[in-house]
Design a protein around this motif. Structure first.
Motif, mmCIF file in Angstrom:
data_model
loop_
_atom_site.group_PDB
_atom_site.id
_atom_site.type_symbol
_atom_site.label_atom_id
_atom_site.label_comp_id
_atom_site.label_asym_id
_atom_site.label_seq_id
_atom_site.Cartn_x
_atom_site.Cartn_y
_atom_site.Cartn_z
ATOM 1 N N GLY A 79 0.788 -1.223 0.000
ATOM 2 C CA GLY A 79 0.000 0.000 0.000
ATOM 3 C C GLY A 79 0.816 1.266 0.000
ATOM 4 N N THR A 80 2.159 1.133 -0.084
ATOM 5 C CA THR A 80 3.017 2.311 -0.147
ATOM 6 C C THR A 80 3.555 2.465 -1.564
ATOM 7 O OG1 THR A 80 5.035 1.087 0.423
ATOM 8 C CG2 THR A 80 3.718 1.965 2.252
ATOM 9 N N LEU A 81 3.990 3.681 -1.894
ATOM 10 C CA LEU A 81 4.576 3.908 -3.209
ATOM 11 C C LEU A 81 5.885 3.132 -3.368
ATOM 12 C CD1 LEU A 81 3.916 7.725 -3.696
ATOM 13 C CD2 LEU A 81 2.869 5.845 -4.969
ATOM 14 N N ASP A 82 6.650 3.026 -2.269
ATOM 15 C CA ASP A 82 7.883 2.239 -2.340
ATOM 16 C C ASP A 82 7.581 0.790 -2.706
ATOM 17 O OD1 ASP A 82 9.713 4.250 -1.815
ATOM 18 O OD2 ASP A 82 9.601 3.983 0.362
ATOM 19 N N ARG A 83 6.509 0.254 -2.142
ATOM 20 C CA ARG A 83 6.137 -1.130 -2.457
ATOM 21 C C ARG A 83 5.691 -1.249 -3.907
ATOM 22 N NH1 ARG A 83 4.477 -5.661 0.253
ATOM 23 N NH2 ARG A 83 3.787 -7.230 -1.251
ATOM 24 N N ALA A 84 4.970 -0.270 -4.411
ATOM 25 C CA ALA A 84 4.553 -0.310 -5.814
ATOM 26 C C ALA A 84 5.777 -0.319 -6.724
ATOM 27 C CB ALA A 84 3.646 0.867 -6.140
ATOM 28 N N CYS A 85 6.777 0.482 -6.386
ATOM 29 C CA CYS A 85 8.020 0.485 -7.167
ATOM 30 C C CYS A 85 8.732 -0.861 -7.048
ATOM 31 C CB CYS A 85 8.931 1.607 -6.693
ATOM 32 S SG CYS A 85 8.323 3.271 -7.064
#
Length: 202
Positions: A79-85
């Protein structure tokens, strides 16, 4: 207690490495693809198979990410942008690097001989080399592919690099990608995983 099933010279090594990085106890059964204990849990006969209590999980990427999420290590939070990356890098690794290696393997010894297209391996080698060029851009300034933190895609990329050596695909001898692979492949947890795998089949 966790149980991992799968021969060490398969994608099961990714999960062995993951477990060693986490320091979690596990039972290990070095079964080959389509062995009876594999087929009983995964109708496709593919390895690895991973058991958490009575639930069997398949697919090395899914297993590694599950373990990372469960233990809160080697991953950015969902659910974080870092995880999406991070997930984007994981997909790149599976689609591009592993995709080229897997297609070459299927046309070398996995498909029935009458279905193999040996000429495609030259295309696969070129696709893999192009993927390594993209990886160089992904690396940025950090020691690992996501920057300062060692994460799941580092395991997947490094496993693909070792697979590439067996497939006789070219790997860079110097430069950012070579330095990165040397850092990741020298991790003590990988050495421990390889030792566990070797002892299991001795």
């Amino acid at each position: 207690m966790y149980t991992l099933i799968g021969y060490p010279r398969t994608r099961a090594m990714r999960v062995l490495w993951m477990l060693e990085e986490l320091g979690e106890p596990y039972d290990y059964i070095p079964a080959a693809p389509h062995a009876a204990e594999v087929n009983a849990l995964n109708p496709t006969g593919k390895v690895p198979v991973f058991k958490d209590d009575d639930t069997a999980l398949t697919d090395s990427v899914a297993i590694c990410q599950y373990l990372a999420d469960k233990h809160g290590k080697l991953t950015y939070p969902a659910g974080t942008l870092d995880r999406a990356c991070q997930d984007g890098v994981t997909q790149f690794t599976v689609d591009v690097l592993e995709g080229a290696l897997w297609t070459a393997a299927k046309n070398s010894f996995i498909h029935p001989e009458e279905l193999r297209v040996p000429e495609v391996k030259r295309v696969c080698a070129a696709e893999f080399a192009d993927g390594l060029r993209h990886l160089e851009h992904l690396l940025g300034k950090g020691p690992f592919v996501m920057g300062a933190e060692f994460t799941v895609p580092d395991i997947l990329i490094a496993h693909c690099a070792n697979w590439a050596k067996l497939a006789k695909f070219d790997l860079p001898e110097s430069g950012p990608v070579a330095d990165y692979l040397e850092r990741v492949l020298s991790r003590p947890a990988l050495a421990a995983a390889m030792k566990r795998g070797a002892e299991a089949i001795a």
